[in-house]
Scaffold this motif. Sequence first.
Motif, short mmCIF file in Angstrom:
data_model
loop_
_atom_site.label_atom_id
_atom_site.label_comp_id
_atom_site.label_asym_id
_atom_site.label_seq_id
_atom_site.Cartn_x
_atom_site.Cartn_y
_atom_site.Cartn_z
N ARG A 85 12.29 1.62 -10.65
CA ARG A 85 11.06 2.52 -10.62
C ARG A 85 10.63 2.89 -12.11
O ARG A 85 10.44 3.23 -12.58
N LEU A 86 9.99 1.47 -12.24
CA LEU A 86 8.21 1.45 -13.13
C LEU A 86 7.61 3.13 -13.29
O LEU A 86 7.67 3.07 -14.30
N ALA A 87 7.76 3.53 -12.45
CA ALA A 87 6.99 4.48 -12.63
C ALA A 87 7.24 5.83 -13.54
O ALA A 87 6.66 6.50 -14.02
N VAL A 88 9.07 5.84 -13.35
CA VAL A 88 9.29 6.64 -13.78
C VAL A 88 9.32 6.54 -15.12
O VAL A 88 9.25 7.20 -16.07
N LEU A 96 0.04 -1.24 -0.08
CA LEU A 96 0.08 0.30 0.18
C LEU A 96 1.11 1.59 -0.21
O LEU A 96 0.09 1.71 -0.39
N GLU A 97 2.63 1.36 0.40
CA GLU A 97 2.57 2.28 0.69
C GLU A 97 3.62 2.94 -0.72
O GLU A 97 4.00 3.73 -1.34
N GLY A 98 3.78 1.37 -1.10
CA GLY A 98 4.54 1.96 -2.20
C GLY A 98 2.78 2.43 -3.39
O GLY A 98 3.99 3.55 -4.74
N ALA A 99 2.10 1.47 -3.37
CA ALA A 99 1.69 2.43 -4.42
C ALA A 99 1.38 4.07 -3.81
O ALA A 99 0.67 4.44 -5.55
N LEU A 100 0.69 4.31 -3.02
CA LEU A 100 0.41 5.72 -2.51
C LEU A 100 1.49 6.52 -2.65
O LEU A 100 0.83 7.62 -2.31
N VAL A 101 2.80 6.20 -1.74
CA VAL A 101 3.82 7.00 -2.47
C VAL A 101 4.69 6.55 -3.55
O VAL A 101 5.23 7.73 -3.97
N ASP A 102 5.53 5.93 -3.94
CA ASP A 102 6.32 5.77 -4.51
C ASP A 102 5.75 5.79 -6.07
O ASP A 102 6.82 6.34 -6.67
N THR A 103 4.91 5.20 -6.32
CA THR A 103 4.31 6.11 -7.60
C THR A 103 3.14 6.77 -8.09
O THR A 103 4.09 7.21 -9.13
N PRO A 104 3.04 8.15 -7.29
CA PRO A 104 2.42 8.85 -7.27
C PRO A 104 4.05 9.97 -7.39
O PRO A 104 4.49 11.18 -8.61
#
Length: 458
Positions: free
Chosen positions: A377-380, A312-320
């Motif tokens: 960092r897939l979001a990047v 959950l922390e990865g989805a709400l912090v790292d991804t944005p």
Amino acid sequence: MSTPKTPGPRLPEKPVRPPTIARRTPAAEPPTATASVLDRLRAAQPRTTAPGEDDRSGPSAGPSTGPLSGTPSAPGAPAPGPRPGGDSGRSDDSDPEGVGGARSSERLRIATEKARAAADAAAGAARRSSTAAAVVARRSSTAAAGAARRGSTAAAVVARRGSTAAARHVGTWDQDVVRQIVVSVCAVACILGSAAGVGAFGGPSIRDAAGGLFAPDATLLAPSSSAFSIWSVIYVGLVAFTAFQWLPSQRRTERQRRLGWIVAVSMLLNLAWILCAQADLPVLSLVVIMLLFFTLLAAVRAMNDHPTATRLEGALVDTPIGLYLGWVLVAASANAAAVLTAGGIDLFGWGGRAWAILGIVAVLMSAAVICSTDRGRLAVAAATSWGLLWIAVERVLGQPFAVNVAFVAALAIFLLLITAGSRRHRVDHAYRRWLRAQEDSQREPIDLTGDYYEESRY
């Protein structure tokens, strides 16, 4: 001819009174009080015989005789006869003018001394009064300076006590709660700024600002208008991050303490970039967006130092934050191309297409380095690939047309996704091997010499 026996009238040897000559004195300035007293005394003094006109009764003339000399006449000396003109009863030395002149001189000397004494007394009184006034003024100025010094000291003490009390009061605040409040306020300001960036409050949109310098057809690195829809996803992610950091479990974690202030600064810089773009300040907007890029790099560094604890922390912090950084990287390259195009700068005469290709390569290398950290960092990589995709689409379907730039952008997307995916695969594979090793270390070893092994063979 016979000489007459009777002589004529006998002339005196010295005049009875020396002749006086009237002298015209020039008009003087109005006398002072002391000078006027001296002048009146001099005017009242009778005129005496000048030194050169003295009678001959001194030593050279011999002793004087007569009734007033105090010396008797020599025996047999003839008495002085009558003077011409009938003055038979007075001799030359019988005039009392000498005695009156001496008395007048004495009175003049006494009056002069009195006048000088009065002038000295007046000067002394004036000197004493000026000294007293100077002492009073000095004492007054010293008292005023002392009062001002005491007042300034008291004001400084009050200000110091007030600042100390305020600092002590601020020091009692919960720093974690202050951080959460600041992040929330910055998130609201960033969302309002994004609304102003699309013209929601009546101002020009980013596309129309600066004379259309940020429009899709302005430069070779400008993405299509559809690419800017990623801002909606980024803002939703920032709101999710703001809500997540208010959880009681996240209030005092070291990860949130480092990330909170950095993300708050990044949102303020985003608002500043929107205001600079709308104010037709492309150079300043480039500076601001570069500061935003480095701020987000610091955020990624903090996330790498403190890995996520839950999915959950990865989805709400790292991804944005990853999406935020990937898109800002593409936007910074587009902003730099806009500034160079507006200034008509063509370094080395290579042309706009060559520099556009170099810009895409720079974006690819920067994103690849970022994606090679942590688990990849897939979001990047996703946000950067999104921007490069719409650059390629605009160069093929829009203006200015540049197939080579579109091809390089598509190739950069492929390489970036391969880099981020490979990093994620290597990290996950290493993690699975570590888990398998942990499980194997907890199993009991097999005894090959025991009865169980012999029975299992048959």
